[in-house]
Design a protein around this motif. Structure first.
Motif: not given
Length: 575
Positions: A433-449
């Motif tokens: 969704a943010l890409k359509k507004a020109g925002i590049t989002v990098k995802l940082q996935g972390l284990e639950s704890n």
């Protein structure tokens, strides 16, 4: 200042705790609550039989000092009675607080800094001995012991002397808390360090369960706690994986109109795979025909199957607990210190794609307010950044231009756990969704704890992350205060004020609302405060979860309230 909160109990564990996954199912309103005996009328709930509970999470720490009343479905409330309890009614009617062991919901002094309760006559333990006010006092005091930690944190903050009290197991703590007074066997008085108009809600927590000092075995009390409710523990295996409850012969319905206690036996079996639970409930053979679950939801694929089977569909209900899933900003991290950047992200969000990622419209409802859409919370409808169902990228681009950040790259932190709440799927929907507004989002996935440790650490809180919050009782107080009260910012522990907002005007309004004992008036002001804080764009409300549950074909009298969102076992009857 609260050092812990419901989220430290429900969410900071390796998996989402029972409240997130235990919104119970209820499709019909409560049936006739009076057993009719052998009248031949099969539509009426009757006493007798065994109710089986099939759960994924074990009922661990079965000690009133260590539990939340909403934890574990309502299994604890079958054994532990408290000064007050929730009204065991379907829907919104169930958000009211009513007397339990007490004769009323408490009597405040002029400024709500002192609350007095009187116990009902004739209330007894499972061995027939009377319950006294001293037992309530001792039950509260033992919840302060470090070795029994885990329950609701409010008493440490609210009671005079609570912040330094160590519990009755230490030499210093044996004297007890002077702020809890028991002038006679039926009267108990709580003295608070500040006005708390919602003390009757707090008195529903299991820390207000009476515990006879002579029967207290410390950390082993969970193995065989003394019952004050309609059922007693006769077996507790593998730390709550198997919990067998049978009738307490000294419980009296005359002193407890809330719990119906129809089954003779309740057999709680946990540690089961979610797919296995739903399959057993769907098939409904043998004991599974009289079974329920308090912590296992139906997923999208299972719901599709149910939709093609009228018989199964008739055994699926919908539950809603006061919960919000949202995007959180930490304004201390650039570029989120710029309000226009936060507003741009608010406009860019496509809630339709987010809801699809969370399981679809059957399992999630769009949110534009922080408070849930329930009267008890004081919900006031607003949408400060109206983007429609699919977002407004043009408006987002305009705001980014005004902020001088037309090309923007940010990081979104999320959990790698497949929970449909803060999962990779939801994060990806935000990213797109943010890409359509020109925002590049990098995802940082972390284990639950690691994810929970990061988002609740004031010194290391990410600038942008997925989060969630649920209330300990149906009010704006436990929903807004931990998140936006500046005096609850914790620098060296679990901090839930993600924006580290410390606005004197907001703090003052929280104090003023807390003085009110008129809960309807308080609710209206919580709603107004929610709308006011919402203008600051410190978060982006995304959705409220919806729970779809199967129950056995021989289960009757399904009741679920907006207080817990959990099927109320105390009302269930079986064929």
């Amino acid at each position: 200042m609260r050092r812990r909160s419901v989220i430290s109990r429900r969410v900071a564990a390796a998996a989402i705790s029972v409240v997130l996954v235990s919104g119970a199912a209820a499709c019909a309103g409560p049936q006739d609550a009076e057993p009719r005996g052998d009248s031949g009328d099969q539509g009426k709930p009757r006493k007798g039989g065994t109710l089986t509970v099939l759960n994924a999470a074990p009922q661990t720490d079965f000690d009133p000092a260590r539990l939340y009343t909403s934890g574990g479905g309502n299994v604890p409330s079958l054994v532990f009675r408290t000064l007050t309890t929730r009204d065991r009614e379907d829907g919104a009617a169930g958000t009211k607080v009513v007397p339990d062991l007490a004769t009323d919901t408490g009597r405040p002094n002029a400024d709500a800094t002192e609350w007095t309760f009187t116990l009902k006559e004739g209330v007894k333990y499972e061995d027939g001995t009377p319950i006294t006010s001293a037992d309530i006092k001792y039950g509260v005091e033992r919840s302060f012991a470090a070795e029994l930690s885990g329950g609701a944190p409010y008493l440490r903050d609210w009671l005079i002397g609570g912040s330094t009290y160590e519990g009755p197991f230490t030499r210093k703590g044996k004297k007890g808390l002077d702020s809890i007074v028991t002038p006679d066997d039926r009267t108990i008085v709580f003295k608070l360090r500040k006005p708390e108009g919602e003390f009757p809600y707090l008195a529903t927590q299991t820390q207000f369960t009476p515990v006879p000092r002579a029967k207290d075995t410390g950390t082993r009390y969970e193995e065989r706690p003394v019952s004050s409710g309609p059922y007693r523990v006769v077996r507790n295996e593998s730390d709550g994986e198997r919990l067998l409850l049978e009738r307490n012969p000294h419980w009296s319905a005359k002193t407890d109109p809330e719990r119906k206690a129809y089954p003779d036996t309740i057999d709680v079996r946990s540690g089961l795979d979610a797919a296995v639970i739903n399959q057993r409930l769907a098939t409904g053979t043998g004991a599974d025909a009289a079974a329920v679950t308090t912590d296992t939801n139906l997923g999208p694929a299972e719901l599709a199957r149910v939709g093609d089977d009228k018989e199964l569909a008739s055994r699926v209900g919908t539950g809603r607990f006061g919960y919000i899933n949202y995007l959180a900003f930490n304004p201390k991290v650039k570029p989120f210190d710029n309000a226009k950047v936060r507003q741009a992200i608010s406009y860019a969000i496509n809630r339709t794609s987010v809801i699809n990622a969370a399981g679809g419209s059957a399992l999630a409802e769009p949110a534009t307010t922080f408070l849930p859409e329930k009267k008890a919370f004081g919900h006031r409808p607003y949408d400060h950044f109206p983007a429609g169902a699919t977002g407004d990228p043009a408006k987002a681009r305009q705001l980014l231009k005004e902020a001088g950040r037309e090309k923007l790259t940010i990081t979104l932190t999320h959990s790698t756990e497949q929970n449909r709440q803060t999962s990779p799927e939801v994060a990806t929907a935000v990213q797109e969704a943010l890409k359509k507004a020109g925002i590049t989002v990098k995802l940082q996935g972390l284990e639950s704890n690691a994810f929970n440790e990061a988002r609740w650490d004031a010194k290391k809180t990410p600038g942008f992350f997925l989060s969630r919050w649920g209330a300990d009782w149906p009010s704006g107080a436990p929903f807004l205060a931990p998140i936006f009260d500046g005096r609850q910012i914790v620098k060296d522990g679990s901090n839930y004020n993600h924006a580290q907002l410390n606005d004197p005007a907001v703090n003052k309004e929280i104090d003023e609302i807390n003085k009110l004992t008129d809960l309807d008036a308080a609710a209206r002001r919580w709603g107004a405060l929610d709308e006011r804080i919402g203008r600051l764009a410190l978060d982006v409300p995304l959705f409220h979860p919806v729970y779809k549950r199967l129950y056995g074909k021989d289960v009757k009298n399904i009741v679920i309230s907006d207080w817990t969102g959990v099927l109320d076992i105390s009302q269930v009857a079986v064929k």
